[in-house]
Design a protein around this motif. Structure first.
Motif, short mmCIF file in Angstrom:
data_model
loop_
_atom_site.label_atom_id
_atom_site.label_comp_id
_atom_site.label_asym_id
_atom_site.label_seq_id
_atom_site.Cartn_x
_atom_site.Cartn_y
_atom_site.Cartn_z
N LEU A 229 0.83 -1.21 0.00
CA LEU A 229 0.00 0.00 0.00
C LEU A 229 0.87 1.26 0.00
O LEU A 229 1.78 1.40 0.80
CB LEU A 229 -0.91 -0.01 1.22
N VAL A 230 0.55 2.21 -0.91
CA VAL A 230 1.28 3.48 -0.96
C VAL A 230 0.40 4.68 -0.60
O VAL A 230 0.90 5.71 -0.18
CB VAL A 230 1.92 3.73 -2.35
N THR A 231 -0.94 4.52 -0.73
CA THR A 231 -1.83 5.65 -0.50
C THR A 231 -3.12 5.21 0.18
O THR A 231 -3.75 4.23 -0.24
CB THR A 231 -2.20 6.34 -1.83
N ILE A 232 -3.49 5.95 1.23
CA ILE A 232 -4.83 5.84 1.82
C ILE A 232 -5.50 7.19 1.59
O ILE A 232 -5.06 8.20 2.12
CB ILE A 232 -4.79 5.50 3.32
N SER A 233 -6.54 7.21 0.80
CA SER A 233 -7.13 8.47 0.33
C SER A 233 -8.07 9.09 1.37
O SER A 233 -8.32 8.52 2.43
CB SER A 233 -7.87 8.22 -0.99
N ALA A 234 -8.58 10.26 1.03
CA ALA A 234 -9.38 11.06 1.95
C ALA A 234 -10.60 10.30 2.47
O ALA A 234 -11.27 9.59 1.71
CB ALA A 234 -9.84 12.34 1.27
N ASP A 235 -10.86 10.43 3.76
CA ASP A 235 -12.04 9.85 4.42
C ASP A 235 -12.11 8.33 4.35
O ASP A 235 -13.16 7.76 4.64
CB ASP A 235 -13.33 10.43 3.82
N ALA A 236 -11.01 7.67 4.00
CA ALA A 236 -11.05 6.22 3.80
C ALA A 236 -11.55 5.48 5.03
O ALA A 236 -12.31 4.51 4.92
CB ALA A 236 -9.68 5.70 3.38
N PHE A 237 -11.11 5.91 6.22
CA PHE A 237 -11.52 5.22 7.46
C PHE A 237 -12.20 6.18 8.45
O PHE A 237 -12.35 5.84 9.62
CB PHE A 237 -10.30 4.59 8.12
N SER A 238 -12.60 7.34 8.00
CA SER A 238 -13.17 8.32 8.93
C SER A 238 -14.46 7.77 9.56
O SER A 238 -15.30 7.17 8.90
CB SER A 238 -13.46 9.65 8.23
N GLY A 239 -14.56 7.96 10.85
CA GLY A 239 -15.75 7.52 11.57
C GLY A 239 -15.83 6.04 11.85
O GLY A 239 -16.88 5.56 12.30
N CYS A 240 -14.77 5.29 11.61
CA CYS A 240 -14.78 3.84 11.85
C CYS A 240 -14.45 3.54 13.32
O CYS A 240 -13.66 4.26 13.94
CB CYS A 240 -13.77 3.13 10.97
N PRO A 241 -15.00 2.45 13.88
CA PRO A 241 -14.67 2.06 15.26
C PRO A 241 -13.38 1.27 15.38
O PRO A 241 -13.30 0.31 16.15
CB PRO A 241 -15.89 1.22 15.66
N LEU A 242 -12.36 1.67 14.62
CA LEU A 242 -11.06 1.01 14.71
C LEU A 242 -10.40 1.33 16.05
O LEU A 242 -10.38 2.49 16.47
CB LEU A 242 -10.14 1.49 13.58
N SER A 243 -9.82 0.33 16.69
CA SER A 243 -9.08 0.57 17.93
C SER A 243 -7.58 0.57 17.67
O SER A 243 -6.81 1.16 18.45
CB SER A 243 -9.42 -0.49 18.98
N GLU A 244 -7.16 -0.06 16.59
CA GLU A 244 -5.75 -0.04 16.21
C GLU A 244 -5.62 -0.27 14.72
O GLU A 244 -6.51 -0.84 14.08
CB GLU A 244 -4.97 -1.12 16.97
N ILE A 245 -4.51 0.19 14.16
CA ILE A 245 -4.22 -0.04 12.76
C ILE A 245 -2.72 0.05 12.55
O ILE A 245 -2.05 0.92 13.14
CB ILE A 245 -4.97 0.97 11.85
N HIS A 246 -2.19 -0.85 11.74
CA HIS A 246 -0.76 -0.84 11.43
C HIS A 246 -0.59 -0.30 10.02
O HIS A 246 -1.13 -0.86 9.06
CB HIS A 246 -0.17 -2.25 11.52
N LEU A 247 0.14 0.80 9.89
CA LEU A 247 0.41 1.38 8.58
C LEU A 247 1.69 0.77 8.01
O LEU A 247 2.72 0.78 8.67
CB LEU A 247 0.55 2.90 8.69
N PRO A 248 1.63 0.23 6.79
CA PRO A 248 2.81 -0.43 6.22
C PRO A 248 3.97 0.52 5.97
O PRO A 248 3.77 1.73 5.78
CB PRO A 248 2.28 -1.02 4.91
N ALA A 249 5.16 -0.02 5.96
CA ALA A 249 6.38 0.80 5.86
C ALA A 249 6.47 1.58 4.56
O ALA A 249 7.05 2.66 4.51
CB ALA A 249 7.61 -0.10 6.01
N GLY A 250 5.87 1.06 3.49
CA GLY A 250 5.96 1.72 2.20
C GLY A 250 4.92 2.79 1.94
O GLY A 250 4.91 3.41 0.88
N LEU A 251 4.05 3.04 2.91
CA LEU A 251 3.00 4.04 2.74
C LEU A 251 3.60 5.44 2.59
O LEU A 251 4.46 5.84 3.36
CB LEU A 251 2.05 4.00 3.94
N ARG A 252 3.09 6.20 1.57
CA ARG A 252 3.65 7.52 1.31
C ARG A 252 2.63 8.66 1.38
O ARG A 252 3.01 9.84 1.49
CB ARG A 252 4.33 7.54 -0.07
N HIS A 253 1.34 8.34 1.28
CA HIS A 253 0.35 9.41 1.22
C HIS A 253 -0.86 9.08 2.09
O HIS A 253 -1.40 7.98 2.03
CB HIS A 253 -0.13 9.62 -0.22
#
Length: 408
Positions: A229-253
């Protein structure tokens, strides 16, 4: 037929160059003037195609080699064109460039193309296929929206930014066979999701982009992001009941509001490839207690951490030159903050309503530009610690001198 068409194009290009040389050598020509050739308007250096006449009846147009940019609205509403050939020199297609070219059936996209801006091909209703080459970096919002016959789309691996609803209301979007478990994928790109009741999702191992609004306001509480994964776009997870998330090392945006309103999200570790925290990215993440912004971050946009009401510690990296408006507004548990040496300005209400904020340490030897409301309604006994040698400068600065300054 192919040889004949090639010879036609070569003849056209040769004539175009001759026309340009004739204009350039005329006595009336100013080297900074735009140029009209066969009623098509170009910049003085022939690098920008500015305007193609809407009443021109040619079915095919070959953009001359050397053109780098198709300007905003350049071909918009040209209803006679069936085919456009873009040159290998082209790098950018500006917003609305081919919007409402309703009979445009074929576009040759060159390998060097870098950016297709917002709504560039919106409502090109006869366009059936798009093949975009490696090197393309960005497709803007609604770029191919409303291309109702567009069923075949190839996106390159070089693509990193994909705008909101870029392929909305295309034949590809409407075809139910292209949707998998309520999710629309286009190769390595997640375009859309129809199901808000999803609680967990398994994403493809080669996914590169998660599109705008993908899981916004859904019941998603668990997701594993692939390392590709390189990009997570606008509002992708907004308002979700996530308690944790791991962002991959190659993420840039990260897009705006990407985790806004994730009230149960307790921590996020930003990878080194991210350079900017966008607007409202972590707005109202009320479970945050500490947040370490890595030294690789160069920009934090407005409202980024607004309403993180339980945040007690924030590390601001040394590259930050400006604290934008409302960045830490209403972080009511924040007690102490250290601002970097290179800081040049602090925006409107940047720390306003941080009612527990009582120690602000500045490393800058020159007083940053300060908005009058930047520290409004913080702790009444708040102390601003500044370098001892710079204390006289701070005491002379119009807005700083009104604050409780101490040297260290």
């Amino acid at each position: 037929m192919i040889i004949f068409a090639f010879e036609q194009n070569m003849t056209y290009m040769t004539q175009l160059r001759m026309d340009f040389e004739e204009v350039a050598n005329s006595e009336q020509y100013d080297e900074w003037d735009d140029i009209d050739i066969d009623r098509v308007n170009y910049s003085h250096d022939m690098k920008v195609l500015n305007r193609y006449p809407r009443d021109k009846f040619d079915k095919t147009f070959v953009v001359p080699d050397g053109v780098v940019t198709i300007a905003e609205e350049a071909f918009m509403g040209c209803k006679h064109l069936n085919k456009i050939v873009l040159p290998e020199s082209l790098r950018q297609i500006d917003a609305f460039a081919f919007k409402d070219c309703i009979y445009l059936e074929e576009v040759h996209f060159p390998k060097g193309l870098h950016t297709i801006q917002d709504y560039a091909f919106e409502n090109c209703s006869c366009l059936t296929s798009v093949c975009l080459s490696e090197g393309l970096y960005e497709i803007g919002e609604g770029a191919f929206r409303g291309c109702c016959a567009l069923a075949e789309i190839h996106l390159p691996d070089s693509l990193e930014l994909l705008g909101k609803k870029a392929f909305y209301r295309t034949a590809f979007y409407r075809d139910p066979q292209n949707w998998t478990d309520s999710i629309l994928y286009l190769g390595k790109y997640l375009l859309a999701n129809k199901e808000n009741y999803v609680e967990s999702v398994e994403l493809p191992s080669d996914l590169r982009i998660i599109g705008d609004n993908a899981f916004q306001e859904s019941f998603l509480s668990s997701v594993v992001l692939p390392e590709t994964l390189v990009t997570i776009s606008a509002d992708a997870f907004s308002g979700c009941p996530l308690s944790e998330i791991h962002l991959p090392a190659g993420l840039r945006h990260l897009g705006e509001r990407v985790f806004s309103g994730c009230a149960q999200l307790s921590s996020v570790e930003l990878p080194a490839g991210i350079r900017k925290i966008p607007a409202m990215a972590f707005d109202s993440c009320k479970a945050f207690r500490a947040f370490y912004i890595p030294e690789t971050i160069e920009q934090i946009d407005e409202w980024a951490f607004t309403g993180c009401s339980n945040l007690t510690y924030i590390h601001i990296p040394s590259r930050i030159e400006k604290i934008e408006d409302y960045v830490f507004f209403n972080c009511e548990s924040l007690k102490e903050v250290t601002l970097p040496e290179c800081l040049k300005s602090i925006g409107y209400s940047a720390f306003a309503d941080c009612e527990s904020l009582c120690i602000i340490t500045l490393k800058s030897l020159n007083p940053p530009k300060l908005d009058a409301e930047a520290f409004s309604d913080i702790h009444p006994e708040a102390v601003f610690r500044v370098p001892l040698t710079a204390l006289p400068l701070y005491k002379k600065a119009p807005k700083w001198r009104k604050l409780r300054l101490v040297g260290y």
